[in-house]
Scaffold this motif. Structure first.
Motif, PDB file in Angstrom:
ATOM      1  N   ARG A 328      -5.644  20.890  34.846  1.00  0.00           N
ATOM      2  CA  ARG A 328      -5.182  20.004  35.921  1.00  0.00           C
ATOM      3  C   ARG A 328      -5.944  18.686  35.911  1.00  0.00           C
ATOM      4  N   LEU A 329      -7.228  18.753  35.536  1.00  0.00           N
ATOM      5  CA  LEU A 329      -8.044  17.546  35.502  1.00  0.00           C
ATOM      6  C   LEU A 329      -7.779  16.693  34.254  1.00  0.00           C
ATOM      7  N   GLY A 330      -6.933  17.200  33.358  1.00  0.00           N
ATOM      8  CA  GLY A 330      -6.650  16.438  32.149  1.00  0.00           C
ATOM      9  C   GLY A 330      -7.634  16.685  31.024  1.00  0.00           C
ATOM     10  N   LEU A 331      -8.368  17.797  31.105  1.00  0.00           N
ATOM     11  CA  LEU A 331      -9.282  18.182  30.036  1.00  0.00           C
ATOM     12  C   LEU A 331      -8.637  19.330  29.259  1.00  0.00           C
ATOM     13  N   PRO A 332      -8.039  19.038  28.092  1.00  0.00           N
ATOM     14  CA  PRO A 332      -7.368  20.095  27.320  1.00  0.00           C
ATOM     15  C   PRO A 332      -8.327  21.240  27.030  1.00  0.00           C
ATOM     16  N   CYS A 333      -7.864  22.458  27.295  1.00  0.00           N
ATOM     17  CA  CYS A 333      -8.764  23.607  27.141  1.00  0.00           C
ATOM     18  C   CYS A 333      -8.039  24.764  26.473  1.00  0.00           C
ATOM     19  N   PHE A 334      -8.533  25.162  25.323  1.00  0.00           N
ATOM     20  CA  PHE A 334      -8.068  26.372  24.646  1.00  0.00           C
ATOM     21  C   PHE A 334      -8.252  27.560  25.584  1.00  0.00           C
ATOM     22  N   GLU A 335      -7.248  28.428  25.677  1.00  0.00           N
ATOM     23  CA  GLU A 335      -7.380  29.594  26.550  1.00  0.00           C
ATOM     24  C   GLU A 335      -8.298  30.627  25.896  1.00  0.00           C
ATOM     25  N   PRO A 336      -9.502  30.826  26.448  1.00  0.00           N
ATOM     26  CA  PRO A 336     -10.425  31.791  25.840  1.00  0.00           C
ATOM     27  C   PRO A 336      -9.865  33.204  25.934  1.00  0.00           C
ATOM     28  N   LYS A 337      -9.923  33.928  24.831  1.00  0.00           N
ATOM     29  CA  LYS A 337      -9.395  35.294  24.783  1.00  0.00           C
ATOM     30  C   LYS A 337     -10.493  36.336  24.918  1.00  0.00           C
ATOM     31  N   GLY A 338     -11.759  35.870  24.941  1.00  0.00           N
ATOM     32  CA  GLY A 338     -12.875  36.795  25.051  1.00  0.00           C
ATOM     33  C   GLY A 338     -14.119  36.080  25.540  1.00  0.00           C
ATOM     34  N   ALA A 339     -15.216  36.841  25.703  1.00  0.00           N
ATOM     35  CA  ALA A 339     -16.498  36.332  26.194  1.00  0.00           C
ATOM     36  C   ALA A 339     -16.342  35.777  27.613  1.00  0.00           C
ATOM     37  N   PHE A 340     -17.217  34.837  28.049  1.00  0.00           N
ATOM     38  CA  PHE A 340     -17.046  34.228  29.376  1.00  0.00           C
ATOM     39  C   PHE A 340     -17.349  32.733  29.335  1.00  0.00           C
ATOM     40  N   TYR A 341     -16.738  32.068  28.342  1.00  0.00           N
ATOM     41  CA  TYR A 341     -16.908  30.623  28.191  1.00  0.00           C
ATOM     42  C   TYR A 341     -15.564  29.925  28.060  1.00  0.00           C
ATOM     43  N   ILE A 346     -13.450  16.943  25.629  1.00  0.00           N
ATOM     44  CA  ILE A 346     -13.759  15.754  26.426  1.00  0.00           C
ATOM     45  C   ILE A 346     -13.579  14.482  25.593  1.00  0.00           C
ATOM     46  N   GLU A 347     -12.889  14.617  24.462  1.00  0.00           N
ATOM     47  CA  GLU A 347     -12.710  13.479  23.560  1.00  0.00           C
ATOM     48  C   GLU A 347     -12.008  12.309  24.242  1.00  0.00           C
ATOM     49  N   GLY A 348     -11.084  12.619  25.141  1.00  0.00           N
ATOM     50  CA  GLY A 348     -10.316  11.570  25.794  1.00  0.00           C
ATOM     51  C   GLY A 348     -11.122  10.663  26.696  1.00  0.00           C
ATOM     52  N   GLU A 395     -16.279  24.384  43.243  1.00  0.00           N
ATOM     53  CA  GLU A 395     -17.125  23.243  43.598  1.00  0.00           C
ATOM     54  C   GLU A 395     -17.454  22.420  42.356  1.00  0.00           C
ATOM     55  N   ALA A 396     -17.714  23.101  41.243  1.00  0.00           N
ATOM     56  CA  ALA A 396     -17.985  22.391  39.992  1.00  0.00           C
ATOM     57  C   ALA A 396     -16.779  21.577  39.560  1.00  0.00           C
ATOM     58  N   VAL A 397     -15.597  22.153  39.718  1.00  0.00           N
ATOM     59  CA  VAL A 397     -14.359  21.433  39.366  1.00  0.00           C
ATOM     60  C   VAL A 397     -14.216  20.171  40.219  1.00  0.00           C
ATOM     61  N   ASP A 398     -14.494  20.275  41.516  1.00  0.00           N
ATOM     62  CA  ASP A 398     -14.419  19.102  42.386  1.00  0.00           C
ATOM     63  C   ASP A 398     -15.373  18.005  41.908  1.00  0.00           C
ATOM     64  N   ARG A 399     -16.569  18.394  41.519  1.00  0.00           N
ATOM     65  CA  ARG A 399     -17.553  17.416  41.064  1.00  0.00           C
ATOM     66  C   ARG A 399     -17.130  16.791  39.732  1.00  0.00           C
ATOM     67  N   ILE A 400     -16.590  17.620  38.837  1.00  0.00           N
ATOM     68  CA  ILE A 400     -16.105  17.088  37.554  1.00  0.00           C
ATOM     69  C   ILE A 400     -14.963  16.105  37.791  1.00  0.00           C
ATOM     70  N   GLU A 401     -14.103  16.424  38.767  1.00  0.00           N
ATOM     71  CA  GLU A 401     -12.987  15.526  39.086  1.00  0.00           C
ATOM     72  C   GLU A 401     -13.510  14.173  39.574  1.00  0.00           C
ATOM     73  N   PHE A 403     -16.404  12.894  38.822  1.00  0.00           N
ATOM     74  CA  PHE A 403     -17.044  12.266  37.656  1.00  0.00           C
ATOM     75  C   PHE A 403     -15.987  11.582  36.782  1.00  0.00           C
ATOM     76  N   LEU A 404     -14.879  12.259  36.550  1.00  0.00           N
ATOM     77  CA  LEU A 404     -13.812  11.692  35.712  1.00  0.00           C
ATOM     78  C   LEU A 404     -13.195  10.476  36.399  1.00  0.00           C
ATOM     79  N   ALA A 405     -13.069  10.549  37.717  1.00  0.00           N
ATOM     80  CA  ALA A 405     -12.514   9.408  38.443  1.00  0.00           C
ATOM     81  C   ALA A 405     -13.423   8.179  38.312  1.00  0.00           C
ATOM     82  N   ASP A 406     -14.712   8.402  38.378  1.00  0.00           N
ATOM     83  CA  ASP A 406     -15.662   7.302  38.217  1.00  0.00           C
ATOM     84  C   ASP A 406     -15.606   6.706  36.814  1.00  0.00           C
ATOM     85  N   LEU A 407     -15.308   7.570  35.830  1.00  0.00           N
ATOM     86  CA  LEU A 407     -15.190   7.091  34.447  1.00  0.00           C
ATOM     87  C   LEU A 407     -13.876   6.342  34.218  1.00  0.00           C
ATOM     88  N   GLY A 408     -12.920   6.594  35.126  1.00  0.00           N
ATOM     89  CA  GLY A 408     -11.595   6.010  34.924  1.00  0.00           C
ATOM     90  C   GLY A 408     -10.788   6.792  33.907  1.00  0.00           C
TER      91      GLY A 408
END
Length: 409
Positions: A328-341, A346-348, A395-401, A403-408
């Protein structure tokens, strides 16, 4: 005081300046040239900061289940504080043999083919030190756990990183593997489910790799510590493939699945010759894993399955929540199939992985790990652990959002 030199002339020792002692001159060149862990280097910055939400710690946020802790406490009350066999408690090895038979349909002799180690990290180190000669090459798919390359170097080997790609779901492609094999190649490291990407490899994926392993007479070091945290289908072990059991050193442990990171219990399964060689090194460095932790491991394996499943269900809920929010924030993310990461791109943003992680921490107090800490192919990504509460994730997602807004971005 005088002494006579080789030419017969007397030399006044009092006039000579003593050599300046330099401890650095006595360090191993390999160690001096080895960079510190990219994870620890980054998290040194976090120390002392307040109001930080950490998405960087690679461990469960759950405490070890009470009945496991209680088993340890009771063992201490009973005075079980002596050494165990170098290979570990026979009861623990027998349980692991039973588990391998039941879950993987593989037979391992608990006397000769199973070694209990002080965490999986020690098992990885032992596997390399017991099998590599100076100059032997080890193929290491990346991004990967930060210890593989340094451990190969410390064993006198030569790591050969092979990049995996988002477009291929971070799986090791047979063609890339084939191209990396050389005359000195001795082993391949496999680490699925993967840290940091969350990728898995199916049985069919592994079979393509197995053909090349046989063709080139290679050993496989398979780190499967996240096997119980597989969300898409059932975990496939490389050792299960036809003819691969004796070519594979299967490494695992209880840190991730049973929330037992601090207990330091890992294990290795493999052919008796390799396990015997690993045990030799273990004898002289660690002697045995902590006795009380081994007792706790017996309890965890005997009666801890329900807690493992409950933790996995919660990780799965967090996984789906976090990935959808990152997208939703525009950060493309591979769907992890295992582990917890999660391993969002963030190339964009135009920032490097380290710049993004450092600025995010500085501006919004969210700690995550730069992707390049896991190898060059991790550049442009960020490792975020969702082994934290859903409230903190949001809460982390809100903060990242912000941060991205400040970056433009």
């Amino acid at each position: 005081m005088t002494r006579t030199d080789k030419g017969g002339k007397n030399k006044n020792l009092a006039m000579e300046k003593p050599a300046v002692w330099s401890p650095e001159n006595h360090l191993s060149t390999t160690v001096k040239e080895m960079p510190p862990s990219g994870i620890r280097k980054f998290f040194d910055i976090v120390v002392g900061m307040e109001d930080v939400i950490s998405l960087g710690v690679g461990e469960p946020d759950f405490p070890t289940p009470w009945h496991i802790r209680e088993a340890c406490i009771y063992s201490l009350e009973c005075g079980h504080t002596s050494y165990t066999s170098n290979k570990g408690l026979i009861e623990l090895r027998e349980i692991l043999a039973e588990s391998a038979k039941e879950e993987l349909e593989l037979d391992y002799d608990p006397e000769e083919e199973i070694l209990i180690t002080t965490g999986v990290s020690e098992a990885v180190d032992l596997a390399f030190r017991a099998t590599l000669n100076p100059g032997d090459e080890v193929i290491v798919p990346q991004p990967c756990y930060v210890a593989y390359v340094p451990d190969v170097l410390l064993a006198g080997g030569v790591p050969k990183p092979v990049a995996t790609r988002l477009s291929e779901e971070f799986k090791l492609r047979p063609e890339d593997f084939r191209d990396a094999i050389g005359e000195r190649t001795k082993a391949l490291v496999l680490s699925y489910p993967n840290n940091p990407t969350g990728a898995i490899m199916t049985r069919e994926d592994l079979e393509e790799i197995a053909d090349l392993v046989v063709e080139n007479d290679l050993l496989v070091i398979s780190d499967e510590v996240y096997d119980k945290l597989t969300y898409d289908g059932k975990h496939a072990s490389f050792a299960q493939l036809e003819g691969m059991r004796d070519r594979t050193v299967l490494l695992n442990g209880l840190s991730k699945s049973c929330a037992m990171t601090g207990w330091r219990i890992g294990y290795a399964l493999g052919d008796s010759a390799i396990i015997g060689a690993m045990t030799k090194v273990h004898q002289y460095t660690m002697l045995c894993a902590p006795t009380m932790a081994q007792v706790a491991a017996v309890e965890a394996l005997r009666r801890g399955e329900s807690e493992v499943k409950a933790m996995k269900r919660e990780y799965d809920r967090r996984r789906r929540l976090f990935v959808s929010e990152l997208e939703r924030l525009g950060l493309p993310c591979f769907e992890p199939k295992g582990a917890f990461y999660a391993f969002p791109s963030i190339e964009g943003t135009g920032l490097t992985s380290e710049e993004f992680a450092e600025e995010l921490l500085k501006e919004q107090r969210v700690a995550a790990v730069p992707g390049n800490a896991f190898g060059e192919s991790g550049e442009g990504f960020l490792r975020c652990s969702y082994a934290t509460s859903r409230e903190e994730i949001l809460e982390a997602v809100d903060r990242i959002e912000r941060f991205l807004a400040d970056l433009g971005a």
